[in-house]
Motif scaffolding. Structure first.
Motif, PDB file in Angstrom:
ATOM      1  N   CYS A  63       4.279   6.239   0.436  1.00 53.90           N
ATOM      2  CA  CYS A  63       5.223   5.155  -0.235  1.00 53.90           C
ATOM      3  C   CYS A  63       6.661   5.733  -0.235  1.00 53.90           C
ATOM      4  O   CYS A  63       7.695   5.450   0.235  1.00 53.90           O
ATOM      5  CB  CYS A  63       4.995   4.413  -1.330  1.00 53.90           C
ATOM      6  SG  CYS A  63       3.569   3.246  -1.090  1.00 53.90           S
TER       7      CYS A  63
ATOM      8  N   SER B  90       3.310   2.989  -5.273  1.00 54.59           N
ATOM      9  CA  SER B  90       2.293   2.428  -4.725  1.00 54.59           C
ATOM     10  C   SER B  90       1.497   1.701  -5.718  1.00 54.59           C
ATOM     11  O   SER B  90       1.499   1.875  -6.823  1.00 54.59           O
ATOM     12  CB  SER B  90       1.309   3.525  -3.960  1.00 54.59           C
ATOM     13  OG  SER B  90       0.911   4.249  -5.095  1.00 54.59           O
TER      14      SER B  90
ATOM     15  N   THR C 291      -1.799  -1.582  -5.939  1.00 55.36           N
ATOM     16  CA  THR C 291      -2.996  -2.496  -5.293  1.00 55.36           C
ATOM     17  C   THR C 291      -2.648  -3.976  -5.951  1.00 55.36           C
ATOM     18  O   THR C 291      -2.424  -3.864  -7.095  1.00 55.36           O
ATOM     19  CB  THR C 291      -4.449  -2.115  -5.536  1.00 55.36           C
ATOM     20  OG1 THR C 291      -4.635  -2.097  -6.771  1.00 55.36           O
ATOM     21  CG2 THR C 291      -4.906  -0.651  -5.053  1.00 55.36           C
ATOM     22  N   ARG C 292      -2.620  -4.836  -5.059  1.00 50.94           N
ATOM     23  CA  ARG C 292      -2.627  -5.878  -5.579  1.00 50.94           C
ATOM     24  C   ARG C 292      -4.150  -6.893  -6.086  1.00 50.94           C
ATOM     25  O   ARG C 292      -4.130  -7.811  -6.857  1.00 50.94           O
ATOM     26  CB  ARG C 292      -1.966  -7.044  -4.546  1.00 50.94           C
ATOM     27  CG  ARG C 292      -0.735  -6.517  -4.216  1.00 50.94           C
ATOM     28  CD  ARG C 292       0.280  -7.417  -3.394  1.00 50.94           C
ATOM     29  NE  ARG C 292       1.005  -8.365  -4.222  1.00 50.94           N
ATOM     30  CZ  ARG C 292       1.649  -9.295  -3.913  1.00 50.94           C
ATOM     31  NH1 ARG C 292       1.704  -9.332  -2.565  1.00 50.94           N
ATOM     32  NH2 ARG C 292       2.219 -10.149  -4.663  1.00 50.94           N
TER      33      ARG C 292
ATOM     34  N   TYR D 287      -7.591  -3.428   1.313  1.00 51.96           N
ATOM     35  CA  TYR D 287      -6.597  -4.047   2.290  1.00 51.96           C
ATOM     36  C   TYR D 287      -5.591  -4.347   1.435  1.00 51.96           C
ATOM     37  O   TYR D 287      -4.456  -5.167   1.743  1.00 51.96           O
ATOM     38  CB  TYR D 287      -6.967  -4.893   3.141  1.00 51.96           C
ATOM     39  CG  TYR D 287      -8.162  -4.351   4.183  1.00 51.96           C
ATOM     40  CD1 TYR D 287      -7.594  -3.542   5.246  1.00 51.96           C
ATOM     41  CD2 TYR D 287      -9.162  -4.486   3.920  1.00 51.96           C
ATOM     42  CE1 TYR D 287      -8.590  -2.740   5.970  1.00 51.96           C
ATOM     43  CE2 TYR D 287     -10.309  -3.867   4.772  1.00 51.96           C
ATOM     44  CZ  TYR D 287      -9.845  -3.148   5.754  1.00 51.96           C
ATOM     45  OH  TYR D 287     -11.003  -2.470   6.482  1.00 51.96           O
ATOM     46  N   SER D 288      -5.374  -4.429   0.109  1.00 51.81           N
ATOM     47  CA  SER D 288      -4.377  -4.931  -0.974  1.00 51.81           C
ATOM     48  C   SER D 288      -3.143  -3.970  -1.236  1.00 51.81           C
ATOM     49  O   SER D 288      -2.424  -4.383  -2.110  1.00 51.81           O
ATOM     50  CB  SER D 288      -5.011  -5.549  -1.886  1.00 51.81           C
ATOM     51  OG  SER D 288      -5.522  -4.447  -2.918  1.00 51.81           O
ATOM     52  N   TRP D 289      -3.445  -2.481  -0.719  1.00 43.92           N
ATOM     53  CA  TRP D 289      -2.344  -1.694  -1.178  1.00 43.92           C
ATOM     54  C   TRP D 289      -1.023  -1.863  -0.643  1.00 43.92           C
ATOM     55  O   TRP D 289      -0.891  -2.687   0.581  1.00 43.92           O
ATOM     56  CB  TRP D 289      -2.678  -0.192  -0.456  1.00 43.92           C
ATOM     57  CG  TRP D 289      -3.698   0.336  -1.415  1.00 43.92           C
ATOM     58  CD1 TRP D 289      -5.106   0.477  -1.105  1.00 43.92           C
ATOM     59  CD2 TRP D 289      -3.453   1.209  -2.494  1.00 43.92           C
ATOM     60  NE1 TRP D 289      -5.564   1.309  -1.928  1.00 43.92           N
ATOM     61  CE2 TRP D 289      -4.834   1.759  -2.883  1.00 43.92           C
ATOM     62  CE3 TRP D 289      -2.479   1.508  -3.345  1.00 43.92           C
ATOM     63  CZ2 TRP D 289      -4.948   2.669  -3.926  1.00 43.92           C
ATOM     64  CZ3 TRP D 289      -2.486   2.204  -4.490  1.00 43.92           C
ATOM     65  CH2 TRP D 289      -3.735   2.698  -4.710  1.00 43.92           C
ATOM     66  N   ARG D 290       0.038  -1.995  -1.513  1.00 44.84           N
ATOM     67  CA  ARG D 290       1.254  -1.953  -0.873  1.00 44.84           C
ATOM     68  C   ARG D 290       2.486  -0.990  -1.690  1.00 44.84           C
ATOM     69  O   ARG D 290       2.091  -0.570  -2.666  1.00 44.84           O
ATOM     70  CB  ARG D 290       1.789  -3.397  -1.617  1.00 44.84           C
ATOM     71  CG  ARG D 290       1.303  -4.494  -1.205  1.00 44.84           C
ATOM     72  CD  ARG D 290       1.368  -4.823   0.422  1.00 44.84           C
ATOM     73  NE  ARG D 290       0.828  -6.155   0.824  1.00 44.84           N
ATOM     74  CZ  ARG D 290      -0.578  -6.190   1.241  1.00 44.84           C
ATOM     75  NH1 ARG D 290      -1.282  -5.042   1.432  1.00 44.84           N
ATOM     76  NH2 ARG D 290      -1.048  -7.235   1.806  1.00 44.84           N
TER      77      ARG D 290
ATOM     78  N   TYR E 189       7.750  -5.971  -1.768  1.00 44.09           N
ATOM     79  CA  TYR E 189       6.399  -5.341  -1.412  1.00 44.09           C
ATOM     80  C   TYR E 189       6.401  -5.231   0.150  1.00 44.09           C
ATOM     81  O   TYR E 189       6.674  -5.744   0.856  1.00 44.09           O
ATOM     82  CB  TYR E 189       5.193  -6.403  -1.747  1.00 44.09           C
ATOM     83  CG  TYR E 189       5.082  -6.669  -3.292  1.00 44.09           C
ATOM     84  CD1 TYR E 189       4.218  -5.929  -4.105  1.00 44.09           C
ATOM     85  CD2 TYR E 189       6.016  -7.443  -3.971  1.00 44.09           C
ATOM     86  CE1 TYR E 189       4.182  -6.042  -5.375  1.00 44.09           C
ATOM     87  CE2 TYR E 189       5.767  -7.724  -5.340  1.00 44.09           C
ATOM     88  CZ  TYR E 189       4.850  -7.010  -5.933  1.00 44.09           C
ATOM     89  OH  TYR E 189       4.552  -6.942  -7.424  1.00 44.09           O
ATOM     90  N   ARG E 190       5.834  -3.889   0.477  1.00 44.73           N
ATOM     91  CA  ARG E 190       5.716  -3.642   1.850  1.00 44.73           C
ATOM     92  C   ARG E 190       4.410  -2.928   2.007  1.00 44.73           C
ATOM     93  O   ARG E 190       3.909  -2.365   1.180  1.00 44.73           O
ATOM     94  CB  ARG E 190       6.684  -2.499   2.105  1.00 44.73           C
ATOM     95  CG  ARG E 190       8.021  -2.763   1.919  1.00 44.73           C
ATOM     96  CD  ARG E 190       8.683  -3.506   3.133  1.00 44.73           C
ATOM     97  NE  ARG E 190      10.232  -3.613   2.603  1.00 44.73           N
ATOM     98  CZ  ARG E 190      10.994  -4.646   2.925  1.00 44.73           C
ATOM     99  NH1 ARG E 190      10.342  -5.673   3.558  1.00 44.73           N
ATOM    100  NH2 ARG E 190      12.268  -4.720   2.681  1.00 44.73           N
ATOM    101  N   SER E 191       3.825  -3.185   3.247  1.00 46.89           N
ATOM    102  CA  SER E 191       2.418  -2.991   3.459  1.00 46.89           C
ATOM    103  C   SER E 191       2.368  -1.312   3.827  1.00 46.89           C
ATOM    104  O   SER E 191       3.138  -0.740   3.813  1.00 46.89           O
ATOM    105  CB  SER E 191       2.153  -3.770   4.745  1.00 46.89           C
ATOM    106  OG  SER E 191       2.780  -3.061   5.833  1.00 46.89           O
TER     107      SER E 191
ATOM    108  N   ASP F  63       0.380   1.524   5.978  1.00 44.97           N
ATOM    109  CA  ASP F  63      -0.310   1.777   7.205  1.00 44.97           C
ATOM    110  C   ASP F  63      -1.091   2.938   6.833  1.00 44.97           C
ATOM    111  O   ASP F  63      -0.851   4.269   6.694  1.00 44.97           O
ATOM    112  CB  ASP F  63       0.923   2.174   8.190  1.00 44.97           C
ATOM    113  CG  ASP F  63       0.007   2.580   9.475  1.00 44.97           C
ATOM    114  OD1 ASP F  63      -1.147   3.008   9.629  1.00 44.97           O
ATOM    115  OD2 ASP F  63       0.818   2.607  10.698  1.00 44.97           O
TER     116      ASP F  63
END
Length: 113
Positions: A40, A52, A54-55, A61-64, A79-81, A83
């Motif tokens: 991040c 960083s 997690t939602r 797959y919930s990391w942002r 919030y940004r995804s 990779d």
């Protein structure tokens, strides 16, 4: 080529139309976990409030990456995804890639080469 095509058709019919492929090959070496905070900072700017998160801890797959503007620029968080493959390449090597050990555990991501 005909034998390969026939084998693929047989495998597809045995698996209900899908082809079984394993994402982790026997020769892949585990390099370690993913440092999402560092990702991040590197890719979303090392600004105050860029963290960083997690939602959902039960979803790999919930990391942002989250940016909350500092005062006096108060407002809603952005919030940004994440990779994960890029995070592994930046952290370990240009050929590294990511895979969660458990899709129901946000902290189970590992890097492989």
């Amino acid at each position: 080529m005909k034998k390969l095509l026939a084998s693929t058709v047989i495998i597809a019919s045995m698996t209900g139309g899908g082809v079984l492929l394993s994402a982790t090959s026997a020769s892949a070496a585990q390099l370690g976990s993913v440092n999402v905070q560092k990702y991040c900072e590197q890719n979303r700017g090392a600004l105050q409030g860029n963290v960083s998160t997690t939602r959902n801890n039960n979803d790999a797959y919930s990391w942002r990456c989250v940016y909350s503007p500092p005062p006096p620029f108060v407002g809603s968080s952005t919030y940004r995804s994440v990779d994960m493959n890029l995070a592994c390449r930046q952290q370990y090597s240009p050929k590294a890639w990511a895979k969660p050990l458990n899709t129901h555990d946000a902290n189970s991501w590992r890097c492989y080469d």
